[in-house]
Motif scaffolding. Structure first.
Motif, PDB file in Angstrom:
ATOM      1  N   ALA A  68       0.881  -1.170   0.000  1.00  0.00           N
ATOM      2  CA  ALA A  68       0.000   0.000   0.000  1.00  0.00           C
ATOM      3  C   ALA A  68       0.911   1.210   0.000  1.00  0.00           C
ATOM      4  O   ALA A  68       1.968   1.204   0.635  1.00  0.00           O
ATOM      5  CB  ALA A  68      -0.902  -0.005   1.226  1.00  0.00           C
ATOM      6  N   MET A  69       0.513   2.252  -0.728  1.00  0.00           N
ATOM      7  CA  MET A  69       1.345   3.449  -0.768  1.00  0.00           C
ATOM      8  C   MET A  69       0.513   4.699  -0.985  1.00  0.00           C
ATOM      9  O   MET A  69      -0.566   4.648  -1.565  1.00  0.00           O
ATOM     10  CB  MET A  69       2.456   3.322  -1.801  1.00  0.00           C
ATOM     11  N   GLY A 122      -4.165  11.694  -3.753  1.00  0.00           N
ATOM     12  CA  GLY A 122      -3.774  11.399  -2.379  1.00  0.00           C
ATOM     13  C   GLY A 122      -4.378  10.157  -1.774  1.00  0.00           C
ATOM     14  O   GLY A 122      -4.082   9.823  -0.634  1.00  0.00           O
ATOM     15  N   GLN A 123      -5.200   9.447  -2.511  1.00  0.00           N
ATOM     16  CA  GLN A 123      -5.791   8.239  -1.960  1.00  0.00           C
ATOM     17  C   GLN A 123      -4.753   7.129  -1.835  1.00  0.00           C
ATOM     18  O   GLN A 123      -3.738   7.138  -2.506  1.00  0.00           O
ATOM     19  CB  GLN A 123      -6.991   7.778  -2.789  1.00  0.00           C
ATOM     20  N   ARG A 124      -5.007   6.178  -0.959  1.00  0.00           N
ATOM     21  CA  ARG A 124      -4.091   5.049  -0.769  1.00  0.00           C
ATOM     22  C   ARG A 124      -4.227   4.095  -1.954  1.00  0.00           C
ATOM     23  O   ARG A 124      -5.339   3.733  -2.350  1.00  0.00           O
ATOM     24  CB  ARG A 124      -4.417   4.329   0.524  1.00  0.00           C
ATOM     25  N   LEU A 125      -3.097   3.707  -2.515  1.00  0.00           N
ATOM     26  CA  LEU A 125      -3.074   2.712  -3.582  1.00  0.00           C
ATOM     27  C   LEU A 125      -2.708   1.374  -2.965  1.00  0.00           C
ATOM     28  O   LEU A 125      -1.741   1.289  -2.205  1.00  0.00           O
ATOM     29  CB  LEU A 125      -2.029   3.066  -4.645  1.00  0.00           C
ATOM     30  N   LYS A 126      -3.469   0.362  -3.295  1.00  0.00           N
ATOM     31  CA  LYS A 126      -3.144  -0.992  -2.862  1.00  0.00           C
ATOM     32  C   LYS A 126      -2.802  -1.792  -4.111  1.00  0.00           C
ATOM     33  O   LYS A 126      -3.603  -1.838  -5.051  1.00  0.00           O
ATOM     34  CB  LYS A 126      -4.309  -1.639  -2.131  1.00  0.00           C
ATOM     35  N   ILE A 149      -2.142  -8.806 -11.823  1.00  0.00           N
ATOM     36  CA  ILE A 149      -1.802  -7.680 -10.962  1.00  0.00           C
ATOM     37  C   ILE A 149      -3.087  -6.906 -10.728  1.00  0.00           C
ATOM     38  O   ILE A 149      -3.820  -6.599 -11.670  1.00  0.00           O
ATOM     39  CB  ILE A 149      -0.745  -6.766 -11.607  1.00  0.00           C
ATOM     40  N   GLU A 150      -3.376  -6.599  -9.461  1.00  0.00           N
ATOM     41  CA  GLU A 150      -4.572  -5.848  -9.125  1.00  0.00           C
ATOM     42  C   GLU A 150      -4.175  -4.548  -8.454  1.00  0.00           C
ATOM     43  O   GLU A 150      -3.395  -4.551  -7.515  1.00  0.00           O
ATOM     44  CB  GLU A 150      -5.442  -6.684  -8.174  1.00  0.00           C
ATOM     45  N   ILE A 151      -4.712  -3.429  -8.940  1.00  0.00           N
ATOM     46  CA  ILE A 151      -4.462  -2.123  -8.345  1.00  0.00           C
ATOM     47  C   ILE A 151      -5.810  -1.547  -7.950  1.00  0.00           C
ATOM     48  O   ILE A 151      -6.708  -1.422  -8.774  1.00  0.00           O
ATOM     49  CB  ILE A 151      -3.736  -1.167  -9.324  1.00  0.00           C
ATOM     50  N   ILE A 152      -5.938  -1.191  -6.669  1.00  0.00           N
ATOM     51  CA  ILE A 152      -7.180  -0.622  -6.162  1.00  0.00           C
ATOM     52  C   ILE A 152      -6.881   0.794  -5.691  1.00  0.00           C
ATOM     53  O   ILE A 152      -5.974   1.004  -4.883  1.00  0.00           O
ATOM     54  CB  ILE A 152      -7.740  -1.450  -4.989  1.00  0.00           C
ATOM     55  N   VAL A 153      -7.624   1.758  -6.220  1.00  0.00           N
ATOM     56  CA  VAL A 153      -7.507   3.137  -5.793  1.00  0.00           C
ATOM     57  C   VAL A 153      -8.653   3.407  -4.836  1.00  0.00           C
ATOM     58  O   VAL A 153      -9.808   3.415  -5.249  1.00  0.00           O
ATOM     59  CB  VAL A 153      -7.539   4.109  -6.999  1.00  0.00           C
ATOM     60  N   GLU A 154      -8.332   3.550  -3.541  1.00  0.00           N
ATOM     61  CA  GLU A 154      -9.382   3.758  -2.555  1.00  0.00           C
ATOM     62  C   GLU A 154     -10.016   5.125  -2.714  1.00  0.00           C
ATOM     63  O   GLU A 154      -9.378   6.064  -3.143  1.00  0.00           O
ATOM     64  CB  GLU A 154      -8.814   3.599  -1.154  1.00  0.00           C
ATOM     65  N   GLY A 155     -11.280   5.220  -2.345  1.00  0.00           N
ATOM     66  CA  GLY A 155     -11.970   6.493  -2.370  1.00  0.00           C
ATOM     67  C   GLY A 155     -12.674   6.815  -3.669  1.00  0.00           C
ATOM     68  O   GLY A 155     -13.254   7.869  -3.826  1.00  0.00           O
ATOM     69  N   ASN A 156     -12.619   5.945  -4.652  1.00  0.00           N
ATOM     70  CA  ASN A 156     -13.301   6.191  -5.932  1.00  0.00           C
ATOM     71  C   ASN A 156     -14.471   5.248  -6.092  1.00  0.00           C
ATOM     72  O   ASN A 156     -14.544   4.198  -5.667  1.00  0.00           O
ATOM     73  CB  ASN A 156     -12.348   5.992  -7.115  1.00  0.00           C
TER      74      ASN A 156
END
Length: 138
Positions: A100-101, A119-123, A131-138
């Motif tokens: 997470a970053m 600025g949301q956390r990327l997991k 490969i899975e990328i989740i952008v929180e807050g969207n």
């Protein structure tokens, strides 16, 4: 190739460091950085071998973090490539299959495609052959 390396060198010298928060199963860091690469192969861009031992089949990312203090190491590596010398990138990767970053930047790249970042956390997770990328807050 030379033009791409020269542009990267200019960016490495002038890019303002941004605070990165990175969390993996083995720990976390919070540092001012000029570059972060989450890789599943050994090289990127104009023949930059940043993770020499990367293996796309091992279930692990190689996460390259170049801190503001390591700026000159990156520039020296690029200079060696520009001079067509055999050079090694000496910043060791962090290995993880998920992370997470967050950082202070406004965009990021996924396979050469620019994405907005607010600025949301990327997991980022490495799953079986995916490969899975989740952008929180969207």
């Amino acid at each position: 190739m030379r033009i791409a390396l020269e542009q990267l060198r200019k960016l490495a010298l002038t890019f303002p460091a941004k605070v990165l928060k990175l969390v993996t199963a083995t720990g976390s860091i919070e540092k001012e950085c000029i570059m972060v690469e989450v890789m599943n192969i050994s090289s990127m861009g104009p023949r930059l071998v940043l993770a020499v031992d990367a293996d796309p089949g091992d279930g692990q990312f190689d996460i390259i973090v170049v801190t503001a203090d390591q700026r000159q190491e990156l520039v020296a590596y690029i200079d060696g490539l520009l001079k067509k010398k055999t050079v090694s990138f000496n910043i060791k990767p962090i290995r993880a299959n998920r992370l997470a970053m967050e950082w202070q930047g406004t965009e990021f790249h996924i396979d050469d495609e620019c994405k907005s970042y607010t600025g949301q956390r990327l997991k980022i997770s490495l799953l079986d052959s995916l490969i899975e990328i989740i952008v929180e807050g969207n």
